[in-house]
Design a protein around this motif. Structure first.
Motif, PDB file in Angstrom:
ATOM      1  N   UNK A  70     -31.912  21.153   7.879  1.00  0.00           N
ATOM      2  CA  UNK A  70     -31.472  19.765   7.724  1.00  0.00           C
ATOM      3  C   UNK A  70     -30.038  19.626   8.189  1.00  0.00           C
ATOM      4  N   UNK A  71     -29.773  18.490   8.803  1.00  0.00           N
ATOM      5  CA  UNK A  71     -28.420  18.155   9.234  1.00  0.00           C
ATOM      6  C   UNK A  71     -28.024  16.853   8.554  1.00  0.00           C
ATOM      7  N   UNK A  72     -26.941  16.893   7.754  1.00  0.00           N
ATOM      8  CA  UNK A  72     -26.529  15.714   7.006  1.00  0.00           C
ATOM      9  C   UNK A  72     -26.004  14.633   7.944  1.00  0.00           C
ATOM     10  N   UNK A  73     -26.492  13.406   7.740  1.00  0.00           N
ATOM     11  CA  UNK A  73     -26.016  12.257   8.492  1.00  0.00           C
ATOM     12  C   UNK A  73     -25.181  11.317   7.616  1.00  0.00           C
ATOM     13  N   UNK A  74     -25.579  11.166   6.352  1.00  0.00           N
ATOM     14  CA  UNK A  74     -24.857  10.321   5.396  1.00  0.00           C
ATOM     15  C   UNK A  74     -25.345  10.665   3.994  1.00  0.00           C
ATOM     16  N   UNK A  75     -24.434  10.676   3.013  1.00  0.00           N
ATOM     17  CA  UNK A  75     -24.858  10.989   1.649  1.00  0.00           C
ATOM     18  C   UNK A  75     -24.460   9.925   0.631  1.00  0.00           C
ATOM     19  N   UNK A  76     -23.759   8.891   1.054  1.00  0.00           N
ATOM     20  CA  UNK A  76     -23.399   7.777   0.186  1.00  0.00           C
ATOM     21  C   UNK A  76     -22.695   8.243  -1.093  1.00  0.00           C
ATOM     22  N   UNK A  77     -21.732   9.146  -0.949  1.00  0.00           N
ATOM     23  CA  UNK A  77     -21.011   9.700  -2.091  1.00  0.00           C
ATOM     24  C   UNK A  77     -20.358   8.617  -2.942  1.00  0.00           C
ATOM     25  N   UNK A  78     -19.853   7.568  -2.309  1.00  0.00           N
ATOM     26  CA  UNK A  78     -19.088   6.573  -3.052  1.00  0.00           C
ATOM     27  C   UNK A  78     -19.929   5.796  -4.063  1.00  0.00           C
TER      28      UNK A  78
END
Length: 251
Positions: A70-78
């Motif tokens: 898997x390659x992270x594109x976005x994780x919406x941490x905020x």
């Protein structure tokens, strides 16, 4: 097999594995087994978290898709820094995960989810506006689009619009009797125009509308009530969001 997808549900399985429900643009909703992803030594632990948007490399084994890379594109941490936004984002994911069949393409559903989570994470619009727009467009993509273009009884464009929640049909306040004792939700003209816009606009401009406070309340109450009526179920994440004070007025 390689596909971009958003993790919308996670279930711990066995000692260190996890089952992921992933919304993809190409294949719709799929279930992916992620072996050993819960181990501290896992190099892809982040890919097994709710809201993770990744490019997944999968392989099929014994009829089940298994995570290979898997390659992270976005994780919406905020989202984690705002409990209201986190609760609402979780509700969006529960809707996505529990409605519709697996392995059936749902064009636009992934983009709807990503745009909505991004708007929540970055506080781009009123949270109630994001919620109402997501619910209505989600229902439209899922096959439950309400008919909001003319009164189903007399054919007029209502001055005092209402929507029958069971049938998803627009009608005039004066024509309410034609629908028996079933429940209808009231809308203002401004709220009706906003709902029409949400159902047909480009997803990039989904939240590009403005409403006065009272009109936004009417739109939000209708969208939530219609969603719960058509899907014939409740959602724990919605209950939690309501407990934070983010609920809409009941119809």
């Amino acid at each position: 097999m390689t596909t971009k997808g958003l993790v919308i549900r996670t279930v711990d399985w066995r000692d260190s594995d996890r089952l992921l429900t992933v919304m993809t643009e190409d294949y719709g909703k799929i279930t992916v087994k992620a072996p050993n992803i819960r181990r501290k030594s896992s190099r892809m632990g982040w890919a097994g978290q709710l809201f993770a948007y990744c490019q997944f490399t999968l392989y099929e084994k014994n009829g089940r898709l298994t995570l290979q890379d898997a390659q992270m594109l976005e994780q919406f941490f905020s989202l984690s820094r705002d409990l209201d936004a986190l609760a609402l984002g979780s509700y969006f994911c529960e809707l996505l995960a529990t409605e519709g069949e697996e392995d059936v393409p749902a064009p636009g559903m992934l983009r709807l989810a990503l745009n909505s989570l991004y708007a929540l994470a970055h506080h781009l619009y009123d949270i109630r506006q994001i919620k109402a727009a997501f619910e209505l467009r989600f229902l439209a993509i899922a096959g439950y689009e309400p008919d909001l273009w003319k009164c189903a009884a007399c054919g007029a464009d209502p001055e005092e619009p209402m929507v029958n929640l069971e049938l998803g049909q627009l009608h005039c306040a004066a024509c309410r009797g034609a629908f028996g004792r079933s429940v209808s939700a009231p809308l203002s003209r401004a709220a009706l125009q906003a709902a029409r816009y949400v159902l047909r606009c480009d997803l990039k401009k989904l939240f590009s509308f403005r409403l006065e406070e009272g009109d936004l309340e009417l739109l939000g109450a209708f969208a939530e009530a219609y969603c719960l009526t058509r899907l014939e179920r409740g959602f724990q994440t919605l209950d939690f969001y309501r407990s934070l004070g983010g609920g809409t007025k009941e119809i």
